[in-house]
Design a protein around this motif. Structure first.
Motif, PDB file in Angstrom:
ATOM      1  N   ALA A 219      -7.425  18.062 -47.700  1.00  8.27           N
ATOM      2  CA  ALA A 219      -6.507  16.931 -47.524  1.00  8.27           C
ATOM      3  C   ALA A 219      -5.104  17.391 -47.882  1.00  8.27           C
ATOM      4  N   GLU A 220      -4.113  16.790 -47.244  1.00  8.51           N
ATOM      5  CA  GLU A 220      -2.729  17.081 -47.590  1.00  8.51           C
ATOM      6  C   GLU A 220      -1.868  15.892 -47.228  1.00  8.51           C
ATOM      7  N   GLY A 221      -0.718  15.793 -47.839  1.00  9.23           N
ATOM      8  CA  GLY A 221       0.178  14.699 -47.502  1.00  9.23           C
ATOM      9  C   GLY A 221       1.260  14.512 -48.539  1.00  9.23           C
ATOM     10  N   PRO A 222       2.140  13.522 -48.280  1.00  8.13           N
ATOM     11  CA  PRO A 222       3.184  13.214 -49.246  1.00  8.13           C
ATOM     12  C   PRO A 222       2.542  12.807 -50.572  1.00  8.13           C
ATOM     13  N   ALA A 223       3.151  13.210 -51.674  1.00 12.54           N
ATOM     14  CA  ALA A 223       2.569  12.915 -52.986  1.00 12.54           C
ATOM     15  C   ALA A 223       2.396  11.411 -53.188  1.00 12.54           C
ATOM     16  N   SER A 224       3.279  10.642 -52.578  1.00 13.49           N
ATOM     17  CA  SER A 224       3.243   9.191 -52.789  1.00 13.49           C
ATOM     18  C   SER A 224       2.030   8.534 -52.145  1.00 13.49           C
ATOM     19  N   THR A 225       1.448   9.163 -51.120  1.00 11.62           N
ATOM     20  CA  THR A 225       0.311   8.531 -50.441  1.00 11.62           C
ATOM     21  C   THR A 225      -0.984   9.326 -50.525  1.00 11.62           C
ATOM     22  N   LEU A 226      -0.887  10.625 -50.905  1.00 13.23           N
ATOM     23  CA  LEU A 226      -2.093  11.456 -50.956  1.00 13.23           C
ATOM     24  C   LEU A 226      -3.136  10.832 -51.884  1.00 13.23           C
ATOM     25  N   GLY A 227      -2.659  10.258 -52.983  1.00 11.77           N
ATOM     26  CA  GLY A 227      -3.563   9.666 -53.966  1.00 11.77           C
ATOM     27  C   GLY A 227      -4.228   8.389 -53.478  1.00 11.77           C
ATOM     28  N   ASP A 228      -3.755   7.832 -52.357  1.00 13.77           N
ATOM     29  CA  ASP A 228      -4.356   6.598 -51.840  1.00 13.77           C
ATOM     30  C   ASP A 228      -5.632   6.862 -51.059  1.00 13.77           C
ATOM     31  N   GLU A 229      -5.801   8.126 -50.607  1.00 15.08           N
ATOM     32  CA  GLU A 229      -6.998   8.425 -49.830  1.00 15.08           C
ATOM     33  C   GLU A 229      -8.222   8.293 -50.740  1.00 15.08           C
ATOM     34  N   PRO A 230      -9.214   7.501 -50.288  1.00 14.06           N
ATOM     35  CA  PRO A 230     -10.361   7.190 -51.148  1.00 14.06           C
ATOM     36  C   PRO A 230     -11.031   8.422 -51.750  1.00 14.06           C
ATOM     37  N   GLU A 231     -11.221   9.479 -50.922  1.00 16.41           N
ATOM     38  CA  GLU A 231     -11.885  10.693 -51.420  1.00 16.41           C
ATOM     39  C   GLU A 231     -11.106  11.304 -52.569  1.00 16.41           C
ATOM     40  N   VAL A 232      -9.786  11.376 -52.367  1.00 14.59           N
ATOM     41  CA  VAL A 232      -8.927  11.994 -53.373  1.00 14.59           C
ATOM     42  C   VAL A 232      -8.942  11.166 -54.648  1.00 14.59           C
ATOM     43  N   ARG A 233      -8.887   9.853 -54.465  1.00 12.84           N
ATOM     44  CA  ARG A 233      -8.886   8.960 -55.629  1.00 12.84           C
ATOM     45  C   ARG A 233     -10.147   9.120 -56.450  1.00 12.84           C
TER      46      ARG A 233
END
Ligand SMILES: Nc1ncnc2c1ncn2[C@@H]1O[C@H](COP(=O)(O)OP(=O)(O)OP(=O)(O)O)[C@@H](O)[C@H]1O
Ligand SMILES: [Mg+2]
Length: 239
Positions: A219-233
């Motif tokens: 997974a990758e993305g802006p720091a502000s939204t990366l944490g919103d992805e359920p798997e990452v959370r």
């Protein structure tokens, strides 16, 4: 130049075992990028591969547009790419100033340039300034981490790789150290690749993030939204 660092399809192995299995990432000038991943995911190996401590099996690593595969760690440190490894590496029996002295001399600074560089580091980390003549082993964990970072930035790198700077620190000191990093990056245009167990803290101070799982980016993305992805959370933010 659009990226200061470009890694393409990088494979890093220990003997027959691949620890990094085709990793692609980039960092723009001035960006703070976090690499998140569980124990053994290959985060430290990635940083070691970038600075030549682990030789790539295949793939490309470009720093400021030029391939750095095969370059030596000390050459890279003198040419703008520095690593602060896991575990604070400072000379325990030397004082704060002596530690900075050794690092700046190694980077080729002499005389008044050397003095100015040390003064600047002590200004960035006022705690170190207060303890400038203390032996490094008497410093707290957080102060030793600041000294390790001070040693790395004294040669004015353009890209700094940090392996778990908050490891073993109290939550309060961890926040202080990570905030110091992002502030220094903003003020000096320094690019940073940050590896952190504390993903929440790291993302809060980063521009972008990548998630590494068994040697692959998942997974990758802006720091502000990366944490919103359920798997990452679920896996890394404990919620
Ligand atoms: N010197 C080595 N020799 C053999 N295998 C190694 C070596 N260093 C690391 N490994 C293996 O490579 C894989 C990735 O290790 P790495 O240290 O990069 O993980 P990491 O993501 O930094 O983990 P941690 O969060 O625990 O620091 C692991 O399976 C590890 O056991
Ligand atoms: Mg590690």
């Amino acid at each position: 130049m659009t990226s200061i660092l470009e890694i393409e399809d990088l494979v890093l192995s220990y003997g027959a075992a691949a620890a990094v299995r085709g990793l692609t990432l980039h960092i723009a000038p001035g960006e703070v990028v976090t690499l998140i991943g569980a124990n053994g995911a290959g985060k430290s190996t990635t940083l070691k591969g970038i600075v030549g401590l682990v030789k790539p099996t295949s793939g490309g690593i470009r720093f400021e547009g030029r391939s750095i595969v095969g370059k030596r760690t000390d050459w890279l440190a003198r040419n703008g790419l520095a690593l602060v490894p896991e575990g604070r590496r400072v000379f325990a029996g030397l004082t704060v100033v002596e530690n900075l002295d050794v690092a700046s001399a190694a980077s080729g600074l002499r005389g008044s340039d050397l003095k100015a560089a040390i003064a600047e580091v002590l200004e960035i980390f006022p705690r170190l300034g207060e303890r400038r003549d203390s032996l490094a082993w008497t410093l707290s964990g957080g102060e030793q981490q600041m000294l390790a970072m001070g040693r790395a930035i004294i040669s004015k790198p353009r890209l700094l790789l940090l392996d778990e700077p908050s490891l073993g620190l109290s939550p309060k000191l961890a926040i202080e150290v990570v905030h110091l990093i992002s502030r220094y990056s903003r003020e000096h245009g320094l690019s940073v690749l940050l590896v952190e167990q504390n993903a929440r803290l790291a993302l809060a101070s980063s521009d972008r993030g990548y998630v590494l799982e068994t040697g692959r980016i998942v997974a990758e993305g802006p720091a502000s939204t990366l944490g919103d992805e359920p798997e990452v959370r679920k896996a890394y933010l404990g919620s």
